[in-house]
Design a protein around this motif. Structure first.
Motif, PDB file in Angstrom:
ATOM      1  N   GLU A  37       0.865  -1.173   0.000  1.00 36.60           N
ATOM      2  CA  GLU A  37       0.000   0.000   0.000  1.00 36.60           C
ATOM      3  C   GLU A  37       0.903   1.223   0.000  1.00 36.60           C
ATOM      4  O   GLU A  37       1.730   1.391   0.900  1.00 36.60           O
ATOM      5  N   ILE A  38       0.765   2.059  -1.037  1.00 36.04           N
ATOM      6  CA  ILE A  38       1.615   3.241  -1.144  1.00 36.04           C
ATOM      7  C   ILE A  38       0.815   4.496  -0.834  1.00 36.04           C
ATOM      8  O   ILE A  38      -0.399   4.532  -1.014  1.00 36.04           O
ATOM      9  N   LEU A  39       1.513   5.515  -0.360  1.00 34.45           N
ATOM     10  CA  LEU A  39       0.854   6.759   0.041  1.00 34.45           C
ATOM     11  C   LEU A  39       0.433   7.604  -1.163  1.00 34.45           C
ATOM     12  O   LEU A  39      -0.638   8.181  -1.182  1.00 34.45           O
ATOM     13  N   GLU A  40       1.317   7.672  -2.158  1.00 41.18           N
ATOM     14  CA  GLU A  40       1.075   8.539  -3.307  1.00 41.18           C
ATOM     15  C   GLU A  40       0.240   7.827  -4.372  1.00 41.18           C
ATOM     16  O   GLU A  40       0.147   6.605  -4.391  1.00 41.18           O
ATOM     17  N   ASN A  41      -0.346   8.649  -5.253  1.00 43.11           N
ATOM     18  CA  ASN A  41      -0.914   8.083  -6.474  1.00 43.11           C
ATOM     19  C   ASN A  41       0.249   7.837  -7.407  1.00 43.11           C
ATOM     20  O   ASN A  41       1.133   8.682  -7.551  1.00 43.11           O
ATOM     21  N   ILE A  42       0.251   6.696  -8.033  1.00 41.33           N
ATOM     22  CA  ILE A  42       1.367   6.318  -8.883  1.00 41.33           C
ATOM     23  C   ILE A  42       1.078   6.753 -10.325  1.00 41.33           C
ATOM     24  O   ILE A  42      -0.011   6.511 -10.835  1.00 41.33           O
ATOM     25  N   SER A  43       2.029   7.430 -10.937  1.00 43.00           N
ATOM     26  CA  SER A  43       1.852   7.869 -12.329  1.00 43.00           C
ATOM     27  C   SER A  43       1.997   6.663 -13.245  1.00 43.00           C
ATOM     28  O   SER A  43       2.558   5.632 -12.867  1.00 43.00           O
ATOM     29  N   SER A  44       1.531   6.785 -14.466  1.00 41.64           N
ATOM     30  CA  SER A  44       1.639   5.662 -15.404  1.00 41.64           C
ATOM     31  C   SER A  44       3.110   5.361 -15.703  1.00 41.64           C
ATOM     32  O   SER A  44       3.485   4.204 -15.896  1.00 41.64           O
ATOM     33  N   LYS A  45       3.952   6.395 -15.724  1.00 38.88           N
ATOM     34  CA  LYS A  45       5.382   6.192 -15.962  1.00 38.88           C
ATOM     35  C   LYS A  45       6.000   5.402 -14.796  1.00 38.88           C
ATOM     36  O   LYS A  45       6.763   4.460 -15.013  1.00 38.88           O
ATOM     37  N   GLN A  46       5.658   5.786 -13.553  1.00 33.02           N
ATOM     38  CA  GLN A  46       6.161   5.073 -12.378  1.00 33.02           C
ATOM     39  C   GLN A  46       5.640   3.626 -12.372  1.00 33.02           C
ATOM     40  O   GLN A  46       6.366   2.695 -12.044  1.00 33.02           O
ATOM     41  N   HIS A  47       4.369   3.460 -12.733  1.00 36.10           N
ATOM     42  CA  HIS A  47       3.751   2.135 -12.785  1.00 36.10           C
ATOM     43  C   HIS A  47       4.496   1.241 -13.764  1.00 36.10           C
ATOM     44  O   HIS A  47       4.839   0.102 -13.442  1.00 36.10           O
ATOM     45  N   ASP A  48       4.751   1.760 -14.958  1.00 41.02           N
ATOM     46  CA  ASP A  48       5.459   0.986 -15.981  1.00 41.02           C
ATOM     47  C   ASP A  48       6.887   0.669 -15.551  1.00 41.02           C
ATOM     48  O   ASP A  48       7.380  -0.442 -15.766  1.00 41.02           O
ATOM     49  N   GLN A  49       7.547   1.635 -14.914  1.00 40.51           N
ATOM     50  CA  GLN A  49       8.911   1.432 -14.450  1.00 40.51           C
ATOM     51  C   GLN A  49       8.956   0.383 -13.330  1.00 40.51           C
ATOM     52  O   GLN A  49       9.814  -0.498 -13.329  1.00 40.51           O
ATOM     53  N   LEU A  50       8.018   0.502 -12.383  1.00 39.17           N
ATOM     54  CA  LEU A  50       7.938  -0.463 -11.295  1.00 39.17           C
ATOM     55  C   LEU A  50       7.672  -1.860 -11.849  1.00 39.17           C
ATOM     56  O   LEU A  50       8.316  -2.834 -11.444  1.00 39.17           O
ATOM     57  N   LYS A  51       6.738  -1.949 -12.799  1.00 40.02           N
ATOM     58  CA  LYS A  51       6.397  -3.231 -13.411  1.00 40.02           C
ATOM     59  C   LYS A  51       7.624  -3.848 -14.079  1.00 40.02           C
ATOM     60  O   LYS A  51       7.916  -5.032 -13.890  1.00 40.02           O
ATOM     61  N   ALA A  52       8.368  -3.063 -14.835  1.00 36.34           N
ATOM     62  CA  ALA A  52       9.557  -3.551 -15.536  1.00 36.34           C
ATOM     63  C   ALA A  52      10.646  -3.977 -14.552  1.00 36.34           C
ATOM     64  O   ALA A  52      11.270  -5.031 -14.717  1.00 36.34           O
ATOM     65  N   ASN A  53      10.882  -3.169 -13.525  1.00 37.04           N
ATOM     66  CA  ASN A  53      11.924  -3.481 -12.540  1.00 37.04           C
ATOM     67  C   ASN A  53      11.581  -4.727 -11.725  1.00 37.04           C
ATOM     68  O   ASN A  53      12.461  -5.520 -11.410  1.00 37.04           O
ATOM     69  N   LEU A  54      10.319  -4.871 -11.359  1.00 39.22           N
ATOM     70  CA  LEU A  54       9.909  -6.050 -10.607  1.00 39.22           C
ATOM     71  C   LEU A  54      10.036  -7.311 -11.461  1.00 39.22           C
ATOM     72  O   LEU A  54      10.439  -8.370 -10.973  1.00 39.22           O
ATOM     73  N   LEU A  55       9.705  -7.179 -12.735  1.00 37.22           N
ATOM     74  CA  LEU A  55       9.798  -8.312 -13.652  1.00 37.22           C
ATOM     75  C   LEU A  55      11.232  -8.830 -13.759  1.00 37.22           C
ATOM     76  O   LEU A  55      11.458 -10.037 -13.833  1.00 37.22           O
TER      77      LEU A  55
END
Length: 186
Positions: A37-55
């Motif tokens: 659970e994160i405090l901020e709203n996640i931008s689509s760029k952050q979402h894509d970056q997080l998705k790629a890094n986690l992968l």
């Protein structure tokens, strides 16, 4: 905002997710197996970056509601069996239903449809893995293990163990000891 992560089933996975969130400047309030659970709203760029890094680390950021629910069920079972000191004293179906806030029949149907196995079979597989782990540490005997994991008897545990592994618990333990002796002779 809650994010659900597939394959996040260990403390090491939690640490990797925490590091990725920090790298993106995101702050979390809750970090559980399979969910953050994160405090901020996640931008689509952050979402894509997080998705790629986690992968890259073997983890997968989930978007599909059914897949998220399946992962929540799996993570709840894994946490319950592998990371809790005591298993719940209620039926697993009641426990899962209460924790996730859904009717168990609904959860069971979705799980079976998506995973091709039942929730009960998933629980049995993980309980047998826990039995193997406890036998490996050699701190508890089979009677104590069966009691700890809420089996009705040692015979019931032994039957499930043999059905899943193809070996009796005694033979499995004997194999473990034989491997240990062989390693000592190297």
């Amino acid at each position: 905002m809650k994010l659900y992560i597939k394959y996040m089933v260990s403390l090491r996975c939690k640490l990797m997710v925490k590091q990725e969130l920090e790298r993106l400047g995101l702050h979390h309030t809750v970090l559980d197996l399979g969910m953050v659970e994160i405090l901020e709203n996640i931008s689509s760029k952050q979402h894509d970056q997080l998705k790629a890094n986690l992968l890259k680390s073997g983890l997968e950021l989930l978007d599909d509601k059914r897949t998220i629910l399946i992962e929540r069920i799996k993570n709840l079972i894994i946490e319950m069996i592998h990371y809790s000191d005591e298993l719940p004293n209620v039926n697993y179906s009641d426990y899962i239903s209460e924790k996730l806030g859904y009717d168990y029949t609904y959860l069971s149907n979705i799980f079976s449809e998506v995973k091709g196995t039942t929730i009960q079979q998933f629980i049995i597989l993980h309980k047998i893995e826990k039995v193997k782990e406890l036998m490996l540490y050699d701190e508890l005997n089979l009677t104590e293990i069966s009691y700890k994991l809420h089996y009705s008897s040692v015979a019931h545990l032994s039957n499930q163990f043999k059905k899943v592994t193809g070996l009796s618990p005694t033979f499995y333990k004997h194999l473990k000891e034989k491997r240990k002796i062989n390693l000592e002779n190297l």
